[in-house]
Design an enzyme around this catalytic site. Sequence first.
Site, PDB file in Angstrom:
ATOM      1  N   LYS A  13       0.813  -1.218   0.000  1.00 63.50           N
ATOM      2  CA  LYS A  13       0.000   0.000   0.000  1.00 63.50           C
ATOM      3  C   LYS A  13       0.852   1.276   0.000  1.00 63.50           C
ATOM      4  O   LYS A  13       2.061   1.218   0.255  1.00 63.50           O
ATOM      5  CB  LYS A  13      -0.937  -0.041   1.206  1.00 63.50           C
ATOM      6  CG  LYS A  13      -1.915  -1.220   1.147  1.00 63.50           C
ATOM      7  CD  LYS A  13      -2.924  -1.142   2.273  1.00 63.50           C
ATOM      8  CE  LYS A  13      -3.892  -2.308   2.206  1.00 63.50           C
ATOM      9  NZ  LYS A  13      -4.952  -2.191   3.246  1.00 63.50           N
ATOM     10  N   TYR A  23     -12.497  -1.910  -3.491  1.00 57.28           N
ATOM     11  CA  TYR A  23     -12.987  -2.107  -2.115  1.00 57.28           C
ATOM     12  C   TYR A  23     -14.503  -1.961  -2.007  1.00 57.28           C
ATOM     13  O   TYR A  23     -15.021  -1.665  -0.929  1.00 57.28           O
ATOM     14  CB  TYR A  23     -12.300  -1.115  -1.178  1.00 57.28           C
ATOM     15  CG  TYR A  23     -10.892  -1.528  -0.790  1.00 57.28           C
ATOM     16  CD1 TYR A  23     -10.666  -2.663  -0.022  1.00 57.28           C
ATOM     17  CD2 TYR A  23      -9.785  -0.769  -1.165  1.00 57.28           C
ATOM     18  CE1 TYR A  23      -9.388  -3.040   0.357  1.00 57.28           C
ATOM     19  CE2 TYR A  23      -8.494  -1.136  -0.782  1.00 57.28           C
ATOM     20  CZ  TYR A  23      -8.306  -2.275  -0.025  1.00 57.28           C
ATOM     21  OH  TYR A  23      -7.039  -2.656   0.358  1.00 57.28           O
ATOM     22  N   PHE A  41     -15.365   3.797   7.118  1.00 59.44           N
ATOM     23  CA  PHE A  41     -14.005   4.146   6.688  1.00 59.44           C
ATOM     24  C   PHE A  41     -13.824   4.110   5.167  1.00 59.44           C
ATOM     25  O   PHE A  41     -12.745   4.394   4.666  1.00 59.44           O
ATOM     26  CB  PHE A  41     -12.972   3.232   7.354  1.00 59.44           C
ATOM     27  CG  PHE A  41     -13.177   1.751   7.112  1.00 59.44           C
ATOM     28  CD1 PHE A  41     -12.777   1.159   5.923  1.00 59.44           C
ATOM     29  CD2 PHE A  41     -13.746   0.941   8.087  1.00 59.44           C
ATOM     30  CE1 PHE A  41     -12.948  -0.201   5.699  1.00 59.44           C
ATOM     31  CE2 PHE A  41     -13.925  -0.417   7.881  1.00 59.44           C
ATOM     32  CZ  PHE A  41     -13.526  -0.988   6.673  1.00 59.44           C
ATOM     33  N   ARG A  50      -2.155 -14.614   4.896  1.00 60.77           N
ATOM     34  CA  ARG A  50      -2.777 -13.827   5.974  1.00 60.77           C
ATOM     35  C   ARG A  50      -2.027 -14.010   7.291  1.00 60.77           C
ATOM     36  O   ARG A  50      -1.938 -13.081   8.100  1.00 60.77           O
ATOM     37  CB  ARG A  50      -4.270 -14.140   6.071  1.00 60.77           C
ATOM     38  CG  ARG A  50      -5.010 -13.494   4.893  1.00 60.77           C
ATOM     39  CD  ARG A  50      -6.459 -13.863   4.826  1.00 60.77           C
ATOM     40  NE  ARG A  50      -7.275 -13.156   5.792  1.00 60.77           N
ATOM     41  CZ  ARG A  50      -7.784 -11.935   5.613  1.00 60.77           C
ATOM     42  NH1 ARG A  50      -7.504 -11.241   4.512  1.00 60.77           N
ATOM     43  NH2 ARG A  50      -8.554 -11.394   6.528  1.00 60.77           N
ATOM     44  N   THR A  87      -5.378  -7.103  10.640  1.00 64.58           N
ATOM     45  CA  THR A  87      -5.643  -5.830   9.939  1.00 64.58           C
ATOM     46  C   THR A  87      -5.124  -4.644  10.747  1.00 64.58           C
ATOM     47  O   THR A  87      -4.503  -3.731  10.197  1.00 64.58           O
ATOM     48  CB  THR A  87      -7.166  -5.672   9.721  1.00 64.58           C
ATOM     49  OG1 THR A  87      -7.625  -6.794   8.983  1.00 64.58           O
ATOM     50  CG2 THR A  87      -7.484  -4.392   8.963  1.00 64.58           C
ATOM     51  N   ARG A 136       2.682  -6.620   8.893  1.00 65.02           N
ATOM     52  CA  ARG A 136       1.999  -5.426   9.419  1.00 65.02           C
ATOM     53  C   ARG A 136       2.598  -4.970  10.745  1.00 65.02           C
ATOM     54  O   ARG A 136       2.683  -3.771  11.014  1.00 65.02           O
ATOM     55  CB  ARG A 136       0.507  -5.697   9.546  1.00 65.02           C
ATOM     56  CG  ARG A 136      -0.191  -5.645   8.179  1.00 65.02           C
ATOM     57  CD  ARG A 136      -1.617  -6.082   8.271  1.00 65.02           C
ATOM     58  NE  ARG A 136      -2.362  -5.846   7.036  1.00 65.02           N
ATOM     59  CZ  ARG A 136      -3.463  -6.517   6.700  1.00 65.02           C
ATOM     60  NH1 ARG A 136      -3.936  -7.462   7.507  1.00 65.02           N
ATOM     61  NH2 ARG A 136      -4.090  -6.249   5.583  1.00 65.02           N
ATOM     62  N   ASN A 145      -2.075   0.117   6.549  1.00 65.82           N
ATOM     63  CA  ASN A 145      -1.576  -1.108   7.179  1.00 65.82           C
ATOM     64  C   ASN A 145      -0.648  -1.926   6.260  1.00 65.82           C
ATOM     65  O   ASN A 145      -0.607  -3.142   6.317  1.00 65.82           O
ATOM     66  CB  ASN A 145      -2.733  -1.954   7.727  1.00 65.82           C
ATOM     67  CG  ASN A 145      -3.686  -2.429   6.647  1.00 65.82           C
ATOM     68  OD1 ASN A 145      -3.530  -2.067   5.485  1.00 65.82           O
ATOM     69  ND2 ASN A 145      -4.656  -3.244   7.009  1.00 65.82           N
ATOM     70  N   GLU A 205      -9.564 -10.378  -7.447  1.00 67.63           N
ATOM     71  CA  GLU A 205      -8.638  -9.259  -7.236  1.00 67.63           C
ATOM     72  C   GLU A 205      -7.446  -9.338  -8.197  1.00 67.63           C
ATOM     73  O   GLU A 205      -6.985  -8.318  -8.718  1.00 67.63           O
ATOM     74  CB  GLU A 205      -8.182  -9.245  -5.777  1.00 67.63           C
ATOM     75  CG  GLU A 205      -9.334  -8.873  -4.842  1.00 67.63           C
ATOM     76  CD  GLU A 205      -9.030  -9.039  -3.362  1.00 67.63           C
ATOM     77  OE1 GLU A 205      -9.937  -8.770  -2.566  1.00 67.63           O
ATOM     78  OE2 GLU A 205      -7.894  -9.441  -3.001  1.00 67.63           O
TER      79      GLU A 205
END
Length: 140
Positions: free
Chosen positions: A11, A51, A59, A87, A93, A104, A114, A128
Amino acid sequence: MANNRTFTMIKPDAFSAGNAGAILKMIEEAGFKIVAIKATQLTAELAGKFYEVHKERPFYGDLCTYMSSGPIIAAILEKDNAVEDFRKLIGATNPAEAAEGTIRKLFAKSIEANAVHGSDSDENAEIEGNFYFNQFERVL
Ligand code: CMP
């Protein structure tokens, strides 16, 4: 083949901090093979599409603004049990709840910024991955 691919984004917070290389190194060292990869930047509209499942969440607007605020890396990754194992590698998250040694925990700045995204199911991994890559942009 189901069950062996996932999709990730590094990100804007992690990319702009210069952590993309370190994160990709952790991903490869954990046994994931990079099947497709690109550096790109989303528009707010494209972030909103990606998203869309979160569009009723409070959010959502901020998330779209944040995700389009700078370059990202998008990648398809391959490994047995890819979704679940990835994950585990990235952690919770909310980085405050992420386990020690996870991506993270090491690199995320906040629950929004994150550091990385990881698909939450085989079905979403496929959707995705297809959002970012066509068949000519994959090495495998
Ligand atoms: P990701 O795994 O990419 O999926 C949805 C994203 O929304 C999540 O990572 C965070 O970037 C963001 N997010 C999830 N929960 C919150 C929250 N409570 N507040 C702000 N952002 C959130």
